[in-house]
Design a protein around this motif. Sequence first.
Motif, short mmCIF file in Angstrom:
data_model
loop_
_atom_site.label_atom_id
_atom_site.label_comp_id
_atom_site.label_asym_id
_atom_site.label_seq_id
_atom_site.Cartn_x
_atom_site.Cartn_y
_atom_site.Cartn_z
N THR A 1 92.11 14.88 45.35
CA THR A 1 92.94 15.48 46.40
C THR A 1 92.50 16.91 46.71
O THR A 1 92.45 17.31 47.88
N ILE A 2 92.18 17.67 45.68
CA ILE A 2 91.70 19.04 45.89
C ILE A 2 90.36 19.02 46.61
O ILE A 2 90.12 19.81 47.54
N CYS A 3 89.48 18.12 46.23
CA CYS A 3 88.18 18.02 46.89
C CYS A 3 88.34 17.68 48.37
O CYS A 3 87.64 18.25 49.22
N ILE A 4 89.26 16.78 48.68
CA ILE A 4 89.50 16.40 50.08
C ILE A 4 89.95 17.62 50.89
O ILE A 4 89.51 17.85 52.01
N GLY A 5 90.80 18.43 50.31
CA GLY A 5 91.32 19.59 51.02
C GLY A 5 90.38 20.77 51.06
O GLY A 5 90.63 21.75 51.77
N SER A 6 89.28 20.69 50.31
CA SER A 6 88.36 21.83 50.21
C SER A 6 87.44 21.99 51.41
O SER A 6 86.85 23.05 51.61
N GLY A 7 87.26 20.91 52.16
CA GLY A 7 86.29 20.94 53.25
C GLY A 7 84.90 20.50 52.83
O GLY A 7 84.02 20.33 53.66
N PHE A 8 84.69 20.32 51.53
CA PHE A 8 83.43 19.81 51.01
C PHE A 8 83.49 18.28 50.92
O PHE A 8 84.57 17.70 50.77
N SER A 9 82.32 17.63 50.97
CA SER A 9 82.27 16.18 50.80
C SER A 9 82.41 15.83 49.33
O SER A 9 82.15 16.64 48.44
N HIS A 10 82.83 14.59 49.06
CA HIS A 10 83.03 14.18 47.67
C HIS A 10 82.89 12.67 47.52
O HIS A 10 82.94 11.92 48.50
N VAL A 11 82.76 12.24 46.27
CA VAL A 11 82.79 10.83 45.93
C VAL A 11 83.29 10.72 44.49
O VAL A 11 83.08 11.63 43.68
N VAL A 12 83.96 9.61 44.19
CA VAL A 12 84.41 9.33 42.83
C VAL A 12 83.61 8.15 42.29
O VAL A 12 83.55 7.10 42.92
N ASP A 13 82.98 8.35 41.14
CA ASP A 13 82.17 7.30 40.50
C ASP A 13 81.14 6.72 41.45
O ASP A 13 81.00 5.50 41.59
N GLY A 14 80.42 7.62 42.11
CA GLY A 14 79.32 7.22 42.96
C GLY A 14 78.04 7.09 42.14
O GLY A 14 78.01 6.40 41.12
N ARG A 15 76.99 7.78 42.56
CA ARG A 15 75.72 7.71 41.82
C ARG A 15 75.89 8.23 40.39
O ARG A 15 75.25 7.73 39.46
N PHE A 16 76.73 9.22 40.20
CA PHE A 16 76.93 9.81 38.88
C PHE A 16 78.34 9.52 38.38
O PHE A 16 79.31 10.12 38.83
N LYS A 17 78.41 8.59 37.44
CA LYS A 17 79.71 8.13 36.93
C LYS A 17 80.13 8.84 35.65
O LYS A 17 81.22 8.60 35.12
N GLY A 18 79.28 9.74 35.16
CA GLY A 18 79.53 10.40 33.89
C GLY A 18 78.47 10.02 32.89
O GLY A 18 78.09 8.85 32.78
N GLY A 19 77.97 11.03 32.17
CA GLY A 19 76.95 10.78 31.17
C GLY A 19 77.55 10.49 29.81
O GLY A 19 78.73 10.11 29.68
N TYR A 20 76.76 10.70 28.77
CA TYR A 20 77.19 10.35 27.42
C TYR A 20 78.41 11.15 26.99
O TYR A 20 79.28 10.62 26.29
N ILE A 21 78.49 12.40 27.39
CA ILE A 21 79.63 13.23 27.00
C ILE A 21 80.93 12.63 27.52
O ILE A 21 81.89 12.41 26.77
N THR A 22 80.97 12.33 28.80
CA THR A 22 82.17 11.74 29.40
C THR A 22 82.48 10.38 28.80
O THR A 22 83.62 10.07 28.45
#
Length: 276
Positions: free
Chosen positions: A189-210
Motif C-alpha cells: 500500500t505504501i509503495c502504491i502511494g509513493s508514485g514508484f512502480s512495484h511488484v510483489v513476488d515478481g522476479r525477486f521473491k526473496g533469497g536465502y535470508i528471507t
Amino acid sequence: MSQHPDWLAIVRGGAPLVVSLPHTGTDIPAEYENGLVSPWLARKDADWWIERLYDFAVGLGATAIRTAISRTVIDVNREPSGISLYPGQATTELSPTTTFDGESLYEPGTEPSAEQIAERRARFFDPYHAALRTEIERLRAQHSNIVVYDCHSIRSVIPRLFEGTLPHFNIGTNGGTACAPELSDAIETICIGSGFSHVVDGRFKGGYITRSLGHPEAGVHAVQMELACRGYMKEPLGPVAEDEWPTPYDEDYAAPMRAALTPILQTCLTFARSKA
C-alpha cells in the motif's frame, strides 16, 4: 556483549525489527584477490549506497546487521548448499564466478575450489547468519513478533536476469510464506502511494535470508526489498562501464525513495507491535 569480527557490523536496538544489509560490502581480503579479472568487476554488483539510504533505521530502534565483505568473496544470501533459489533462471553462485551481466570474474582456471568456498563459508557466511539468529532470538524474547527486513538493490536493466526494466520496489515474501499477508499488503500500500512502480513476488521473491528466517507461525516475519537503483541513484540504464558505475550517492536524488522507505520500516514496526 559478545565479540564479533571487524568485518561484521552489528548495531543493536530494542525495537522488533532486524535490518539486514548483506550485499553492501566491497572488501575483498588480499588472499581472495588471486585470479580476479579486475577489482571493478569484482565489486560491480554490490548493492551500492544501500547502507546510506537506510541509515535512518537505527533511529527507529531497529537492529542493523551488515557485512563489509564483497559478495564476490561469498554471497551470504545464497543457499549454502549451492542449490539455485531460482531454478531455470540465470543467477550467481554462492561464490560468484560471473557478474550479473555474465562477465567472468576470474581468469580461466583460477575460480575458487569447493574447499576454498567451504573456507569462505565458515569464515564469513556462517558468522553472518549466526548473528542474524542471535539477534532474532534476543528480540523474540522481548516481543511476540518481529520483522526481518532484508535490504537489497540492483541495476534496473539486466537482460541476463530479467526482461525489460525492473519495477522500483520489488517486495519478496517467498510466495507469501515468509511473512503474514497483512505485512506485505501494508508495505505494498505504501509503495502504491509513493508514485514508484512495484511488484510483489515478481522476479525477486526473496533469497536465502528471507526464505530461511521467515517463519510467521513462530513470530518471525521476513521480507526482502529489492530496489531498482534508478529509484535512488543516477543510474545509466543498460550496460555500465568502469568510468560510470557506481554513480555517487546524491542525498537530494535519493530523498523521494527514502521518504517512501521510512514509512515502510515504520509499518514493519507497527505490524510487529500490533500482533499478540
